[in-house]
Design a protein around this motif. Structure first.
Motif, PDB file in Angstrom:
ATOM      1  N   ILE A  79     125.500   2.397  75.249  1.00 42.49           N
ATOM      2  CA  ILE A  79     124.636   3.341  74.549  1.00 42.49           C
ATOM      3  C   ILE A  79     123.587   2.548  73.781  1.00 42.49           C
ATOM      4  O   ILE A  79     123.924   1.695  72.951  1.00 42.49           O
ATOM      5  CB  ILE A  79     125.450   4.235  73.593  1.00 42.49           C
ATOM      6  CG1 ILE A  79     126.488   5.040  74.388  1.00 42.49           C
ATOM      7  CG2 ILE A  79     124.530   5.164  72.815  1.00 42.49           C
ATOM      8  CD1 ILE A  79     127.420   5.861  73.528  1.00 42.49           C
ATOM      9  N   LEU A  80     122.319   2.811  74.104  1.00 39.07           N
ATOM     10  CA  LEU A  80     121.192   2.125  73.480  1.00 39.07           C
ATOM     11  C   LEU A  80     120.387   3.132  72.680  1.00 39.07           C
ATOM     12  O   LEU A  80     120.219   4.290  73.111  1.00 39.07           O
ATOM     13  CB  LEU A  80     120.284   1.479  74.527  1.00 39.07           C
ATOM     14  CG  LEU A  80     120.728   0.182  75.206  1.00 39.07           C
ATOM     15  CD1 LEU A  80     122.034   0.352  75.974  1.00 39.07           C
ATOM     16  CD2 LEU A  80     119.638  -0.305  76.165  1.00 39.07           C
ATOM     17  N   LEU A  81     119.868   2.698  71.550  1.00 41.71           N
ATOM     18  CA  LEU A  81     119.055   3.571  70.697  1.00 41.71           C
ATOM     19  C   LEU A  81     117.912   2.762  70.109  1.00 41.71           C
ATOM     20  O   LEU A  81     118.089   1.591  69.730  1.00 41.71           O
ATOM     21  CB  LEU A  81     119.916   4.178  69.591  1.00 41.71           C
ATOM     22  CG  LEU A  81     119.235   5.099  68.580  1.00 41.71           C
ATOM     23  CD1 LEU A  81     120.200   6.196  68.141  1.00 41.71           C
ATOM     24  CD2 LEU A  81     118.751   4.337  67.339  1.00 41.71           C
ATOM     25  N   ILE A  82     116.747   3.376  70.018  1.00 44.33           N
ATOM     26  CA  ILE A  82     115.582   2.729  69.419  1.00 44.33           C
ATOM     27  C   ILE A  82     114.611   3.819  68.990  1.00 44.33           C
ATOM     28  O   ILE A  82     114.684   4.947  69.494  1.00 44.33           O
ATOM     29  CB  ILE A  82     114.924   1.749  70.435  1.00 44.33           C
ATOM     30  CG1 ILE A  82     114.033   0.724  69.722  1.00 44.33           C
ATOM     31  CG2 ILE A  82     114.189   2.491  71.547  1.00 44.33           C
ATOM     32  CD1 ILE A  82     113.632  -0.452  70.617  1.00 44.33           C
ATOM     33  N   ILE A  83     113.756   3.541  68.040  1.00 46.28           N
ATOM     34  CA  ILE A  83     112.704   4.491  67.662  1.00 46.28           C
ATOM     35  C   ILE A  83     111.389   4.049  68.290  1.00 46.28           C
ATOM     36  O   ILE A  83     111.215   2.872  68.646  1.00 46.28           O
ATOM     37  CB  ILE A  83     112.539   4.619  66.138  1.00 46.28           C
ATOM     38  CG1 ILE A  83     112.187   3.265  65.514  1.00 46.28           C
ATOM     39  CG2 ILE A  83     113.779   5.221  65.504  1.00 46.28           C
ATOM     40  CD1 ILE A  83     111.811   3.315  64.020  1.00 46.28           C
ATOM     41  N   ASP A  84     110.472   4.988  68.440  1.00 48.88           N
ATOM     42  CA  ASP A  84     109.115   4.570  68.790  1.00 48.88           C
ATOM     43  C   ASP A  84     108.246   4.658  67.549  1.00 48.88           C
ATOM     44  O   ASP A  84     108.637   5.227  66.516  1.00 48.88           O
ATOM     45  CB  ASP A  84     108.557   5.362  69.971  1.00 48.88           C
ATOM     46  CG  ASP A  84     108.342   6.852  69.684  1.00 48.88           C
ATOM     47  OD1 ASP A  84     108.683   7.318  68.574  1.00 48.88           O
ATOM     48  OD2 ASP A  84     107.854   7.565  70.583  1.00 48.88           O
ATOM     49  N   VAL A  85     107.064   4.032  67.627  1.00 47.84           N
ATOM     50  CA  VAL A  85     106.157   3.953  66.474  1.00 47.84           C
ATOM     51  C   VAL A  85     104.800   4.485  66.909  1.00 47.84           C
ATOM     52  O   VAL A  85     103.846   3.724  67.133  1.00 47.84           O
ATOM     53  CB  VAL A  85     106.047   2.508  65.945  1.00 47.84           C
ATOM     54  CG1 VAL A  85     105.266   2.466  64.639  1.00 47.84           C
ATOM     55  CG2 VAL A  85     107.429   1.894  65.742  1.00 47.84           C
ATOM     56  N   PRO A  86     104.692   5.795  67.076  1.00 50.90           N
ATOM     57  CA  PRO A  86     103.411   6.362  67.502  1.00 50.90           C
ATOM     58  C   PRO A  86     102.367   6.247  66.399  1.00 50.90           C
ATOM     59  O   PRO A  86     102.665   6.463  65.218  1.00 50.90           O
ATOM     60  CB  PRO A  86     103.769   7.821  67.800  1.00 50.90           C
ATOM     61  CG  PRO A  86     104.960   8.107  66.952  1.00 50.90           C
ATOM     62  CD  PRO A  86     105.715   6.817  66.860  1.00 50.90           C
ATOM     63  N   SER A  87     101.147   5.915  66.806  1.00 54.84           N
ATOM     64  CA  SER A  87     100.099   5.621  65.822  1.00 54.84           C
ATOM     65  C   SER A  87      98.770   6.169  66.327  1.00 54.84           C
ATOM     66  O   SER A  87      98.492   6.165  67.534  1.00 54.84           O
ATOM     67  CB  SER A  87      99.979   4.113  65.606  1.00 54.84           C
ATOM     68  OG  SER A  87     101.260   3.528  65.402  1.00 54.84           O
ATOM     69  N   SER A  88      97.959   6.619  65.389  1.00 61.01           N
ATOM     70  CA  SER A  88      96.650   7.152  65.758  1.00 61.01           C
ATOM     71  C   SER A  88      95.686   6.056  66.172  1.00 61.01           C
ATOM     72  O   SER A  88      94.726   6.293  66.908  1.00 61.01           O
ATOM     73  CB  SER A  88      96.060   7.954  64.602  1.00 61.01           C
ATOM     74  OG  SER A  88      95.910   7.131  63.448  1.00 61.01           O
ATOM     75  N   SER A  89      95.938   4.823  65.698  1.00 60.37           N
ATOM     76  CA  SER A  89      95.102   3.686  66.081  1.00 60.37           C
ATOM     77  C   SER A  89      95.854   2.403  65.745  1.00 60.37           C
ATOM     78  O   SER A  89      96.876   2.430  65.052  1.00 60.37           O
ATOM     79  CB  SER A  89      93.765   3.712  65.326  1.00 60.37           C
ATOM     80  OG  SER A  89      93.958   3.444  63.945  1.00 60.37           O
ATOM     81  N   SER A  90      95.339   1.287  66.236  1.00 64.53           N
ATOM     82  CA  SER A  90      95.977  -0.006  65.952  1.00 64.53           C
ATOM     83  C   SER A  90      95.844  -0.383  64.487  1.00 64.53           C
ATOM     84  O   SER A  90      96.544  -1.282  64.005  1.00 64.53           O
ATOM     85  CB  SER A  90      95.377  -1.097  66.833  1.00 64.53           C
ATOM     86  OG  SER A  90      93.972  -1.201  66.602  1.00 64.53           O
TER      87      SER A  90
END
Length: 922
Positions: free
Chosen positions: A205-216
């Motif tokens: 079982i693997l878990l991770i979050i993503d880091v969505p961003s409007s710009s760099s």
């Protein structure tokens, strides 16, 4: 996406959570549980390992090196200390040392042993940022049936756990692996990985979050997802090119209701037979402001067969003025577990942990109110100064890094600041690892601290001290604990280290730390000030044998680069087989014999039980076939033997533990004529102070008390470890005590046992007289026999032939951990002259944790007092044999439980007991 189920109930649950929390009931469990917000999500996206690896971007490094902003809980450094937190001085471990390798770095084996664990295979799994494109790596990895699986920011990589070599099955960027379930955003990448091998389902079982961003330039300014991957059942935990992975996502900001606009940071993962427990710190995505902490419970059955995923949200864990920061989900291997747990340091004060129970986690999950657990004083850690490093290394804060519960005991660890005595005092000047073992009752009741310890350097000058930080701890099936962490200091480079403790070690103590890397490099990357480090640490138990442990820790593996070092931690060797319960006849298809082993430095037999790939084994020379092996305890196994083709003679017996370590007893089993193993007949030898009459060891009477068989009474020991064996007689229980004086038990006290053999270690080796008392319970009454021996003395010539002692006299067993009388029905009547408890009044309730017991004299000449948590135990207090008539007992639990007290009296050479019950103060 996720859709709400039972929406009204979920919102009502949230309302009651807020109202109930406002009452400030945080010091103990609430009588009711609060339902969360349950949602049903999408079915899984499925991909084979081979298809993932076929993507050209999978094995390439990240194109961009993004630094996720470090979300911090504000004001933690200003928290007050819990008024009840104590400033107890911990026991300092020994001075740290570096393991000396005898092989290459990829297959190194250290010199040892180092008591609790011996350092085995080590290897450098990932180097960053060159292979990861990330700061920090978020150190994470776990062991499975055949592989060690590293999962860090920017890289997933599998290794052969036998050789430590990358096996090439997975070597991929998690951004590619999880791409089909990530948030659609202008800029996005993954961070904060967690990995578990679930031994109950044989799934990864693997878990991770993503880091969505409007710009760099605005990293992490959009609500994010929690991403999950689960391996298929067909692979049974062995990852291959054909392993099918099921990918899920949790839009945490909308689970069960309207969009919260939050960003979930620093996720945790706990796995048990019912659910996944995910905790996180919550921040406004656009503002970056801390909004509290939340937990998400994933119904495990919903992700094992393609979904749809079922998630229950519990928001607002910080309520009523307190709650857990950086909440950790708790791992639990128990297949019968009925509730889950979330735990973290208190949001309002140092010196306190806060836990929450999750009931019905596999069904309609509900959460308890905050449960506060006061611990020894803690303090926010200090950023770490390291030799060759110009900026300090980030120590994060006092968050817990992982949590694990086993047999009702929860183990966890974090880093805190302490002084040279290991105390979180105002003069603290270095970082240390603080660890806890908590007793967690199921269903209700406040957890209690069984023990806690601090791993610190006691050097007076802080510039000479090692600092320890980013720790994790896990416990094996044997009950031994292993720790992993990073270490550095003003005079030391950044390295990885481990330590451990045996299940039998004194409470709160660990072995001296062992460094399993030896870096001399400087660490000055361009990642800011302080340099990012961690943010995770993980130590896991091998699912094949339940005794080997593995840890993965960050260190500086080259100038301005970090490495993730993996270390295999070997359990102590098996006990050395030293005797057999009987000889065995040849020509039999099945005959049973019990093998007794001698334990030294934690060695012992072990078997994990059914369901494990590796079990305890045995072999016998001389053509004897072992039909089966039955584990009894750490120094006893029972062998079922086939002697059809065996030859007569003295045979060697080898016991092999599940981890492959073995120990051999030479010539301890006689094949030929069956029956009890004969007792050696001693020949004459002078007895100091009188002329000895040579007599053979007496044949034990068929009835009456037990008699010592080996070693022959009056003999000289041949080492510091001695196995005592006695006859059965008609005794139903025995007690063995060994001491430096008559009726003393300062060397060993067996407590009440039903076996007829015990191995005693650490007996002095200076030729002194050793006093041994063997007590027997016959028809409900206890009697004793006394024996004397000479301790082994290496420089002296041992007495060649033992001389039996005079006829044993009936003198008392000085102390027995369990009480002599198994049931109250054998308590003698008052006319026996036994003492009677005067105060406190039997059956009453204590008024504090400290109680003074007073009893009458009766006709007794000596007494003993036992206080325990169950009938006829002495886990709280054991007075030993005393002549006073009053004893004060401290540290009695204060939770309203029943406290059991046994008062023993010696009248005319015989022992009598009376049992009493009280109610603990609450």
């Amino acid at each position: 996406m996720l859709t709400s189920r039972f929406r009204i109930a979920g919102l009502c649950g949230l309302f009651f959570l807020c109202v109930g929390a406002g009452s400030g009931q945080i010091a103990g469990p609430a009588p009711e549980r609060i339902r969360g917000e349950e949602s049903v999500g999408d079915r899984a996206v499925e991909r084979r390992t081979a298809d993932i690896m076929a993507d050209p971007a999978a094995q390439a490094p990240r194109k961009n090196l993004y630094l996720k902003r470090e979300f911090e809980i504000p004001g933690r450094e200003s928290r007050p200390q819990d008024p009840a937190a104590r400033l107890d001085r911990p026991t300092a471990p020994g001075q740290a040392h570096t393991a000396l390798s005898t092989a290459s770095a990829s297959t190194s084996v250290s010199s040892g042993p180092f008591i609790a664990q011996t350092l085995g295979l080590t290897f450098d799994g990932v180097t960053g940022p060159t292979q990861t494109g990330a700061f920090p790596p978020d150190s994470m990895g776990a062991v499975g049936p055949s592989q060690f699986f590293i999962f860090v920011n920017g890289r997933l990589r599998t290794f052969n756990k036998t050789t430590g070599a990358a096996d090439g099955v997975i070597n991929a960027d998690p951004d590619v692996v999880f791409s089909q379930v990530m948030t659609n955003a202008p800029v996005n990448f993954t961070s904060d990985p967690q990995i578990r091998y679930d031994r109950l389902t044989k799934r990864w079982i693997l878990l991770i979050i993503d880091v969505p961003s409007s710009s760099s330039g605005s990293i992490g300014d959009m609500p994010n997802r929690v991403l999950i991957a689960v391996s298929d059942a067909a692979s049974a935990g062995v990852i291959t090119a054909n392993t099918v992975w099921s990918f899920y996502f949790i839009p945490q900001n909308t689970v069960g209701g309207a969009n919260t606009g939050e960003f979930l940071d620093y996720p945790s993962l706990g796995v048990d037979n019912n659910a996944l427990y995910i905790g996180g710190n919550m921040f406004g995505a656009t503002s970056g402001n801390f909004t509290g902490t939340s937990a998400f419970v994933v119904r495990k059955s919903s992700i094992l067969n393609g979904g749809p995923i079922v998630v229950t949200a519990f928001r607002g864990l910080i309520s009523g003025g307190d709650g857990p920061d950086s909440p950790r989900g708790v791992d639990n291997y128990d297949p019968a577990a009925t509730e889950g747990y979330i735990i973290g340091p208190s949001d309002s004060t140092f010196g306190r942990l806060v836990m929450r129970r999750i009931s019905d986690p596999g069904g309609t999950a509900a959460i308890s109110a905050n449960i506060a657990v006061t611990v020894n004083a803690t303090a926010l850690p200090i950023n770490v100064n390291a030799s060759g490093t110009f900026a300090p290394i980030d120590s994060l804060d006092d968050r817990l890094f992982a949590a694990h519960i086993r047999n009702g005991r929860l183990w966890t660890a974090h880093n805190i600041a302490v002084d040279a005595t290991g105390v979180a005092s105002p003069s603290r000047d270095r970082d240390a690892v603080r660890w806890y073992e908590l007793n967690v009752p199921v269903g209700s009741g406040t957890p209690t601290v069984v023990e806690s310890g601090t791993i610190f350097d006691s050097a007076t000058n802080v510039f000479s001290a090692r600092w320890y930080w980013i720790p994790s701890v896990v416990v094996s099936g044997q009950g031994h604990a292993a720790f992993g962490f990073s270490t550095a200091g003003a005079g030391f480079r950044i390295n990885a280290a481990t330590t451990g403790r045996l299940a039998t070690d004194a409470l709160g103590t660990v072995n001296a730390p062992t460094l399993f890397t030896d870096s001399i490099a400087s660490y000055n990357p361009g990642d800011g000030n302080p340099h990012r480090w961690g943010d995770y640490s993980f130590t896991s138990v091998d699912p094949s044998d339940d005794m080997t442990m593995w840890t993965i820790q960050e260190f500086c593996d080259g100038n301005n680069t970090y490495g993730l070092e993996v270390a295999k931690l070997l359990a102590p060797a098996p006990a050395t087989p030293s005797s057999a319960s009987s000889s065995v006849a040849t020509g039999l298809s099945s005959v049973s014999v019990t093998i007794t082993g001698t334990s030294s430095s934690g060695s012992g037999f072990f078997d994990p039980g059914t369901g494990f790939a590796k079990r305890i084994g045995a072999s016998v020379t001389g053509g004897v076939t072992v039909n089966s092996v039955t584990y009894v305890d750490s120094t006893h196994v029972t062998l079922d033997l086939n002697t059809s083709a065996a030859s007569a003679g003295s045979q060697n017996v080898t016991i092999t533990n599940p981890d492959g370590q073995s120990a051999t007893g030479t010539g301890i089993l006689t094949t030929g004529s069956g029956g009890p193993t004969p007792t050696p007949t001693p020949s004459p030898s002078p007895t100091p102070g009188r002329t000895a009459t040579p007599t053979p060891t007496p044949t034990p009477p068929p009835t009456g008390p037990s008699v010592m068989l080996t070693p022959p009474p009056g003999s000289t020991f041949t080492s510091s470890s001695v196995t005592f064996t006695w006859s059965a007689g008609t005794a139903t229980a025995n007690v063995l005590v060994v001491g430096n004086s008559l009726h003393g038990a300062d060397i060993y006290n067996s407590g009440i046992v039903t076996v007829r053999s015990k191995t005693v270690n650490n007996i002095p080796t200076d030729g002194r007289t050793i006093y041994v008392t063997l007590a027997s319970q016959v028809n409900g009454s206890w009697s004793t026999k006394d024996y004397t021996y000479k301790a082994f003395k290496p420089s002296a010539t041992p007495t060649p032939t033992p001389v039996p002692t005079a006829t044993p006299t009936a003198t008392p067993t000085p102390t027995a951990t369990p009480t002599p009388t198994p049931t109250p029905t054998v308590t003698p009547t008052p006319d026996n002259g036994a003492a009677v408890m005067l105060s406190p009044t039997p059956g009453s309730t204590f008024s504090s944790s400290s109680v003074t017991f007073t009893w009458s004299a009766g006709s007794a000449t000596s007494y003993f007092l036992f206080v325990g948590s169950s009938p006829h135990t002495a886990d709280i207090y054991n007075s030993g044999v005393v002549t006073v008539r009053s004893k004060t007992v401290n540290n009695i639990p204060t939770d309203g439980r029943t406290i059991y007290v046994t008062l023993g009296s010696r009248v005319n050479g015989s022992w009598f007991t009376k049992d009493y019950a009280y109610t603990a103060f609450k």
